[in-house]
Motif scaffolding. Structure first.
Motif, PDB file in Angstrom:
ATOM      1  N   ALA A  37      -1.245  -4.448 -13.906  1.00  0.00           N
ATOM      2  CA  ALA A  37      -1.055  -3.534 -15.039  1.00  0.00           C
ATOM      3  C   ALA A  37      -2.047  -2.378 -14.998  1.00  0.00           C
ATOM      4  N   LEU A  38      -3.308  -2.681 -14.689  1.00  0.00           N
ATOM      5  CA  LEU A  38      -4.332  -1.629 -14.637  1.00  0.00           C
ATOM      6  C   LEU A  38      -4.082  -0.662 -13.485  1.00  0.00           C
ATOM      7  N   LEU A  39      -3.676  -1.191 -12.341  1.00  0.00           N
ATOM      8  CA  LEU A  39      -3.399  -0.312 -11.197  1.00  0.00           C
ATOM      9  C   LEU A  39      -2.206   0.595 -11.470  1.00  0.00           C
ATOM     10  N   ILE A  40      -1.188   0.056 -12.123  1.00  0.00           N
ATOM     11  CA  ILE A  40      -0.020   0.874 -12.474  1.00  0.00           C
ATOM     12  C   ILE A  40      -0.428   1.987 -13.437  1.00  0.00           C
ATOM     13  N   MET A  41      -1.244   1.637 -14.438  1.00  0.00           N
ATOM     14  CA  MET A  41      -1.722   2.653 -15.382  1.00  0.00           C
ATOM     15  C   MET A  41      -2.535   3.722 -14.661  1.00  0.00           C
ATOM     16  N   GLY A  42      -3.399   3.290 -13.748  1.00  0.00           N
ATOM     17  CA  GLY A  42      -4.205   4.240 -12.994  1.00  0.00           C
ATOM     18  C   GLY A  42      -3.353   5.197 -12.177  1.00  0.00           C
ATOM     19  N   MET A  43      -2.294   4.659 -11.565  1.00  0.00           N
ATOM     20  CA  MET A  43      -1.400   5.500 -10.769  1.00  0.00           C
ATOM     21  C   MET A  43      -0.620   6.462 -11.652  1.00  0.00           C
ATOM     22  N   ILE A  44      -0.182   5.990 -12.822  1.00  0.00           N
ATOM     23  CA  ILE A  44       0.554   6.853 -13.751  1.00  0.00           C
ATOM     24  C   ILE A  44      -0.310   8.043 -14.169  1.00  0.00           C
ATOM     25  N   PHE A  45      -1.592   7.774 -14.406  1.00  0.00           N
ATOM     26  CA  PHE A  45      -2.518   8.830 -14.827  1.00  0.00           C
ATOM     27  C   PHE A  45      -3.090   9.610 -13.648  1.00  0.00           C
ATOM     28  N   GLY A  46      -2.621   9.298 -12.440  1.00  0.00           N
ATOM     29  CA  GLY A  46      -3.031  10.059 -11.265  1.00  0.00           C
ATOM     30  C   GLY A  46      -4.454   9.804 -10.800  1.00  0.00           C
ATOM     31  N   LYS A  47      -4.990   8.628 -11.066  1.00  0.00           N
ATOM     32  CA  LYS A  47      -6.358   8.317 -10.658  1.00  0.00           C
ATOM     33  C   LYS A  47      -6.409   8.026  -9.159  1.00  0.00           C
ATOM     34  N   LYS A  48      -7.501   8.449  -8.524  1.00  0.00           N
ATOM     35  CA  LYS A  48      -7.633   8.309  -7.079  1.00  0.00           C
ATOM     36  C   LYS A  48      -8.070   6.899  -6.679  1.00  0.00           C
ATOM     37  N   GLN A  49      -7.588   6.478  -5.515  1.00  0.00           N
ATOM     38  CA  GLN A  49      -8.007   5.199  -4.953  1.00  0.00           C
ATOM     39  C   GLN A  49      -9.388   5.357  -4.293  1.00  0.00           C
ATOM     40  N   PRO A  50     -10.132   4.274  -4.135  1.00  0.00           N
ATOM     41  CA  PRO A  50     -11.434   4.354  -3.453  1.00  0.00           C
ATOM     42  C   PRO A  50     -11.261   4.907  -2.043  1.00  0.00           C
ATOM     43  N   ASN A  51     -12.168   5.746  -1.608  1.00  0.00           N
ATOM     44  CA  ASN A  51     -12.053   6.355  -0.285  1.00  0.00           C
ATOM     45  C   ASN A  51     -13.213   5.989   0.632  1.00  0.00           C
ATOM     46  N   SER A  52     -13.954   4.954   0.245  1.00  0.00           N
ATOM     47  CA  SER A  52     -15.102   4.533   1.035  1.00  0.00           C
ATOM     48  C   SER A  52     -15.023   3.035   1.293  1.00  0.00           C
ATOM     49  N   LEU A  53     -15.296   2.641   2.538  1.00  0.00           N
ATOM     50  CA  LEU A  53     -15.308   1.217   2.881  1.00  0.00           C
ATOM     51  C   LEU A  53     -16.348   0.471   2.055  1.00  0.00           C
ATOM     52  N   LYS A  54     -17.457   1.143   1.775  1.00  0.00           N
ATOM     53  CA  LYS A  54     -18.508   0.544   0.953  1.00  0.00           C
ATOM     54  C   LYS A  54     -18.000   0.235  -0.452  1.00  0.00           C
ATOM     55  N   HIS A  55     -17.217   1.153  -1.013  1.00  0.00           N
ATOM     56  CA  HIS A  55     -16.669   0.941  -2.349  1.00  0.00           C
ATOM     57  C   HIS A  55     -15.672  -0.226  -2.350  1.00  0.00           C
ATOM     58  N   TRP A  56     -14.847  -0.302  -1.305  1.00  0.00           N
ATOM     59  CA  TRP A  56     -13.906  -1.419  -1.206  1.00  0.00           C
ATOM     60  C   TRP A  56     -14.654  -2.743  -1.100  1.00  0.00           C
ATOM     61  N   PHE A  57     -15.757  -2.753  -0.372  1.00  0.00           N
ATOM     62  CA  PHE A  57     -16.561  -3.971  -0.228  1.00  0.00           C
ATOM     63  C   PHE A  57     -17.129  -4.387  -1.582  1.00  0.00           C
ATOM     64  N   TYR A  58     -17.658  -3.417  -2.326  1.00  0.00           N
ATOM     65  CA  TYR A  58     -18.179  -3.733  -3.662  1.00  0.00           C
ATOM     66  C   TYR A  58     -17.086  -4.308  -4.550  1.00  0.00           C
ATOM     67  N   LEU A  59     -15.896  -3.732  -4.506  1.00  0.00           N
ATOM     68  CA  LEU A  59     -14.788  -4.227  -5.329  1.00  0.00           C
ATOM     69  C   LEU A  59     -14.427  -5.660  -4.954  1.00  0.00           C
ATOM     70  N   LEU A  60     -14.472  -5.954  -3.667  1.00  0.00           N
ATOM     71  CA  LEU A  60     -14.185  -7.309  -3.211  1.00  0.00           C
ATOM     72  C   LEU A  60     -15.220  -8.291  -3.752  1.00  0.00           C
ATOM     73  N   VAL A  61     -16.491  -7.945  -3.641  1.00  0.00           N
ATOM     74  CA  VAL A  61     -17.557  -8.837  -4.111  1.00  0.00           C
ATOM     75  C   VAL A  61     -17.518  -8.975  -5.632  1.00  0.00           C
ATOM     76  N   ILE A  62     -17.254  -7.870  -6.323  1.00  0.00           N
ATOM     77  CA  ILE A  62     -17.128  -7.920  -7.790  1.00  0.00           C
ATOM     78  C   ILE A  62     -15.971  -8.830  -8.184  1.00  0.00           C
ATOM     79  N   GLY A  63     -14.859  -8.711  -7.464  1.00  0.00           N
ATOM     80  CA  GLY A  63     -13.707  -9.564  -7.741  1.00  0.00           C
ATOM     81  C   GLY A  63     -14.028 -11.033  -7.548  1.00  0.00           C
ATOM     82  N   LEU A  64     -14.770 -11.356  -6.496  1.00  0.00           N
ATOM     83  CA  LEU A  64     -15.152 -12.749  -6.244  1.00  0.00           C
ATOM     84  C   LEU A  64     -16.069 -13.269  -7.354  1.00  0.00           C
ATOM     85  N   GLY A  65     -16.958 -12.378  -7.853  1.00  0.00           N
ATOM     86  CA  GLY A  65     -17.886 -12.799  -8.904  1.00  0.00           C
ATOM     87  C   GLY A  65     -17.234 -12.857 -10.276  1.00  0.00           C
TER      88      GLY A  65
END
Length: 206
Positions: free
Chosen positions: A48-76
């Motif tokens: 739901a949040l990703l769909i809302m973000g796409m509707i509002f034209g929000k950008k996806q992460p463009n850094s491998l470091k940011h994707w890594f943080y999101l992965l670790v945050i998700g695990l925590g």
């Protein structure tokens, strides 16, 4: 610094939604296995949040470091946090679980002090001490027939609080760098994937 009425309303709304979290978990526990329920909740929220973000034209992460943080945050926050929260709801009353889980902001402040070098003034120190004291008093009280917190329930709550607190510190690293809707959506998705694996390995899906 003056706080606007809009900010105060937003804070109160977030606290209200957080407060009803455990009662809503308890309502669904009889109809679904714990971790399956947690995984489903995280997946639906993330999508739901990703769909809302796409509707509002929000950008996806463009850094491998940011994707890594999101992965670790998700695990925590999602895998560990939801694992503890949904299991704890079987052993601890919703009100008590909400109170104990609110140790999270205080633990986050301590972790931020050690790992992010954020300062804590004397008033904040006093607030943390009073907060911990208040939670301990409530948790050890059996007034008015309120059930105490058993060891198993407390263990699951500690797991949840730890996962959420560590993730809160990491989220600070993404502030202003990744849109909040996109960041929270992806961390929920990443965390839910592990929850789905756990649920299929440990729970009866029929």
């Amino acid at each position: 610094m003056k706080i606007s009425n809009k900010t105060i309303f937003s804070i109160l709304l977030v606290m209200l939604l957080w407060a009803i979290c455990y009662p809503l978990i308890v309502l669904g526990l009889d109809d679904a296995p714990h971790i399956t329920f947690a995984a489903l909740r995280a997946s639906i929220a993330g999508i739901a949040l990703l769909i809302m973000g796409m509707i509002f034209g929000k950008k996806q992460p463009n850094s491998l470091k940011h994707w890594f943080y999101l992965l670790v945050i998700g695990l925590g926050a999602t895998t560990v946090g939801f694992y503890g929260m949904f299991h704890a709801s079987e052993f601890v009353s919703p009100g008590m679980a909400t109170v104990l889980t609110n140790l999270q902001p205080m633990l986050t402040a301590i972790l931020a002090y050690w790992f992010l070098k954020e300062s804590i003034n004397k008033y904040e120190n006093m607030a943390i001490i009073l907060g911990f004291t208040g939670v301990i008093i409530i948790a050890t009280s059996n007034d008015a027939g309120t059930p105490g917190v058993n060891f198993e329930g407390l263990t699951y709550l500690i797991i949840a609080v730890f996962g959420l607190s560590v993730s809160n510190v990491l989220i600070k690293q993404l502030a202003g760098k990744v849109n909040a809707l996109i960041a929270m959506g992806w961390q929920l998705i990443f965390g839910s994937i592990v929850l789905w694996v756990i649920s299929f390995l440990s729970e009866n899906q029929t």
